[in-house]
Design an enzyme around this catalytic site. Structure first.
Site, PDB file in Angstrom:
ATOM      1  N   VAL A  11      95.690  33.204  37.337  1.00 33.22           N
ATOM      2  CA  VAL A  11      95.226  33.865  36.857  1.00 33.22           C
ATOM      3  C   VAL A  11      96.136  34.801  35.716  1.00 33.22           C
ATOM      4  O   VAL A  11      95.570  34.663  34.228  1.00 33.22           O
ATOM      5  CB  VAL A  11      95.328  35.392  37.237  1.00 33.22           C
ATOM      6  CG1 VAL A  11      95.026  36.743  36.831  1.00 33.22           C
ATOM      7  CG2 VAL A  11      94.373  35.548  38.871  1.00 33.22           C
ATOM      8  N   ASP A  69      96.194  21.140  29.642  1.00 30.66           N
ATOM      9  CA  ASP A  69      97.136  20.392  30.538  1.00 30.66           C
ATOM     10  C   ASP A  69      98.857  21.094  30.261  1.00 30.66           C
ATOM     11  O   ASP A  69      98.511  20.634  28.854  1.00 30.66           O
ATOM     12  CB  ASP A  69      97.311  18.979  31.369  1.00 30.66           C
ATOM     13  CG  ASP A  69      98.298  18.832  32.079  1.00 30.66           C
ATOM     14  OD1 ASP A  69      98.415  19.447  32.982  1.00 30.66           O
ATOM     15  OD2 ASP A  69      98.308  17.732  32.489  1.00 30.66           O
TER      16      ASP A  69
END
Length: 193
Positions: A11, A69
């Site tokens: 989130v 990433d």
């Protein structure tokens, strides 16, 4: 309005990205499309891991998507934790991961480090990559309660506060992720809008 699936259920990351892209795009999470899978991250580089995420979503869900990433590279640790940042201690417990970085660094005077992000975008049958990095240093002990990950021990160059001491707005204005996302958004506006 363009909808893109962000290959995450984090989130914090989703909020950071949505804050940068504003209201021109709708950023959906994995749970928003019903994906509860643990997408593999077996690459040796940020590029490989980011691309694995988009490849997976395109193959399984056929969606326009992006994956990132990110990680912390500490020069005195040979750029560790790098791609293993989220599980450096052998677990996803960030307190243990931070402890391990601080323990390995000890009193080493070289505290230089950087946060890096690589975003892989899959759109209209094409793959694109966007990178962001912010240089800084690792401090001796945690400071601040905001942010996530290694934020309490990282001070970006030119600042006196850790990422965890900054407001979300302050951090988002300079973070590695916001730099990469700004490149992504600029590309999307040029390509799509």
């Amino acid at each position: 309005m363009i909808e893109l699936v962000f290959a995450t259920n984090n989130v914090h990351k989703q909020r950071e990205v949505q804050a940068v892209v504003g209201d021109k795009f709708v950023i959906k999470s994995l749970s928003d499309i019903g994906c509860e899978d643990d997408i593999p991250e077996t690459g040796d580089t940020f590029h490989e891991n980011a691309q694995q995420k988009t490849d997976y979503l395109v193959k399984k869900y056929n969606v326009s998507c992006f994956g990132d990433d990110s990680g912390l590279e500490v020069d005195a640790l040979g750029k560790e934790p790098g791609v293993y940042s989220a599980r450096y201690s052998g677990s996803r417990d960030m307190e243990k991961n931070i402890d391990l970085v601080l323990s390995k660094l000890g009193d080493n005077p070289d505290r230089s480090a950087r946060f890096k992000t690589v975003i892989s975008l899959y759109l209209q049958g094409e793959q694109h990559f966007f990178e962001g990095a912010i240089e800084g240093k690792i401090i001796l002990e945690r400071r601040g309660t905001d942010g996530f990950g290694y934020d309490p021990i990282f001070i970006p160059d030119g600042y006196t506060q850790t990422f965890a001491e900054m407001s979300a707005e302050e951090k988002n204005a300079i973070s590695h992720r916001s730099i990469a996302v700004a490149k992504l958004v600029a590309f999307l506006k040029e390509k799509v809008v």
